[in-house]
Each structure stands twice: as C-alpha cells, then as structure tokens.
Motif scaffolding. Sequence first.
Motif, PDB file in Angstrom:
ATOM      1  N   SER A  39      31.374  23.620  14.232  1.00 34.48           N
ATOM      2  CA  SER A  39      30.262  23.316  13.303  1.00 34.48           C
ATOM      3  C   SER A  39      28.819  23.681  13.888  1.00 34.48           C
ATOM      4  O   SER A  39      29.025  23.635  15.109  1.00 34.48           O
ATOM      5  CB  SER A  39      30.392  21.666  12.868  1.00 34.48           C
ATOM      6  N   GLU A  43      28.850  16.959  16.441  1.00 38.75           N
ATOM      7  CA  GLU A  43      29.590  16.906  17.668  1.00 38.75           C
ATOM      8  C   GLU A  43      31.160  16.431  17.376  1.00 38.75           C
ATOM      9  O   GLU A  43      31.932  16.798  18.066  1.00 38.75           O
ATOM     10  CB  GLU A  43      28.902  16.191  18.545  1.00 38.75           C
ATOM     11  N   GLN A  50      34.209  18.907  18.614  1.00 36.56           N
ATOM     12  CA  GLN A  50      33.886  20.126  18.401  1.00 36.56           C
ATOM     13  C   GLN A  50      34.294  21.201  19.381  1.00 36.56           C
ATOM     14  O   GLN A  50      34.334  20.727  20.745  1.00 36.56           O
ATOM     15  CB  GLN A  50      32.217  20.313  18.134  1.00 36.56           C
TER      16      GLN A  50
END
Length: 294
Positions: A39, A43, A50
């Motif tokens: 992304s 996070e 992530q």
Amino acid sequence: MFGSVVVGIGTAGFVRIRDILAPLPSSAAEKLSVKGFISRILEEQQGVKQITVEDALSRDDIKVAFVCTENAAHEENIRMFLEAGKHVCVEYPMAMTHKTAVELWDLAQEKGVVLHEEHIELLTADFKQLKKDIAGKRLEEGFLHFTGGPLKPGFGFPAFSGIARLTWLVDLFGELSVTAASMEEDQQNKYMKMTAQLITKEQKPLTWIEEWAPGLSRAKDINFRFDSCTITQLPPATREPVGIFMQDLVLFSQKLLGQVPRDQLHAERRRILHCLELADRIQQLSLQGSAQDT
Ligand code: NAD
C-alpha cells in the motif's frame, strides 16, 4: 500452503485480507495465508504488515498476489507478479484492453501459473436466481441500465469499469456483437452516460447503458422481454451464507490446487476475453462518435 500478498487496500483489498484470515472452513481457501500487503498509505491492516514490492516479488514463501488496485494499475501489477512466477488473482477487469488481457494470459501460461479474474457479480443470489428463471426462454429484446456515481479516477472507460454488467449479459444470453455505441460526458459536472447497442447470435437486440453522476444511486434497471414473459425486476433471492468474495476465493484456491476442470477454465477464459473484446469495440465506437461530434 500458498503464501499471499494483497496489493491495494481499498474496499476489495480489505475484504481479501479479511477472507484469507478467516477462510470458509473445510474449503480450498484454507490453503491460503496472508504474508503481507502493498500500500502507498497504510502500515498495518487487520494485524497484517506492509511489505515492499521487492520483498513480495523475491520471497519464496510468497506464491500468490491479489491485485486489488484501481483498474488502471492492474496491467503493471499483474505483469510484474507473473514475470516473478507468482499466481495472480485480479479484481475485474483484468486490463483496459483486450490485447493486454491476451498477452497477460499467454504470460501466465508460459510461466505455468494461475491467472484468475474475480467475477463476484456472477455469484450473487439474485443473479443465480435470474439465470434459473430465464432458462429455456427465448429473448426477444433486452435492456440493462446501470446508474451509480460518480466514476472514480483510475477506473477507466465505462465499458471496462462496468464489465460486471456486460458479463451478466454475456452469461445470460451468450456471445454478443456490438452494433453501435455512444458516450455523453460533462466533465465539469462529473456526468457520464455510455449507451451500447448489442445483438445476440439470434439477432435479438440488447441495450446496455452505464450512467454515472453525483447523486445517482447505485441501481440496475432491467427489462428482458421473452417469447413467454417479460422480466422487469431482479428476482427476490435469499442471501447465501457464504459471501460472494469468499465464493470467489474458494474458486481461485481450487484453481491453485488444480481442482477446476480444464473445460471450465477454458470457458471462463473465453467469456472474459469476449467481454473485454466487446468493451474495446464499445470504447472505439463511442470515441469515434465523440470525435465526429466535435
Ligand atoms: P478502491 O479505490 O477502494 O481501492 C483501490 C486501492 O488501491 C486504493 O486504496 C489505492 O490507494 C490502492 N492502490 C492503487 N494503486 C496502487 C499501487 N500501485 N500500489 C498499492 N496500492 C495501490 O477500489 P475498490 O473498490 O477496492 O476496487 C479495486 C478493484 O476491485 C477494482 O479493479 C474494482 O473494479 C474491483 N472490484 C471492486 C469491487 C467492490 O465491491 N469494491 C467489486 C468487484 C471488483
């Protein structure tokens, strides 16, 4: 197990993570696990972290990518993960041209991996009921008008962003041809109306309209006239216990496990490419018409 990465965390990406974390018990989807997501903003999501694109491409424990970005970014993401030898599940539409979709499918074949395009619209209870209700009836004329709005940036020409409606028509009435198409657009007011005239193999006309504008509620108006009756509303159908994204996840997992018959895979690929070819033609004719108007 098939370790997965989810790319793009909007509505669809969120649901993918949710469903992989809690798969349908005793289904093929239990063979998936989520290793991370990609992304540009978030996070952490539902306890998942992530990871970088480089990690996702190079890690051996990641075998699958779910591409859930806006349509405009599908091609680049699919190509990248297929090149790295990963299986790909992409939310519809796979690509913004028929030619690109053919190339991507050929690439998947060359790499020996699964390329799956999600089609949740075919899995809804009302659509399944509609299909049952029209079985054996002969269509005389049909009309499908979708409203929603306004179209978000990055979702492309309405024949592609609206591929779900076109897929309905093809799934209900067989392969189609485009006889005419036009587009009205008022960019300032975020208004768009695409009208496509289609014809079945039996030469019966179908009109498909996609209309997008602020304030328009998401709705489908149908009118299918058959030899024996006319259907003007989607049939009432009880919501199924298994959600439509989960049904799609199970189908994709079955493909990963080699449990889907070859003729079903072939028919699916043919339908998807046929719909994208029609979308291409509708776009071409609409743009030709707009160019002549100016
Ligand atoms: P969305 O706008 O909610 O989400 C898209 C997300 O992708 C955004 O968060 C955006 O920031 C992110 N993104 C875009 N490019 C990226 C990149 N390169 N790397 C990382 N993240 C990136 O859209 P959505 O409704 O979730 O739709 C996504 C896809 O799913 C579309 O192709 C759509 O046609 C398809 N789809 C959605 C639904 C639905 O119910 N929302 C149903 C069927 C299919």
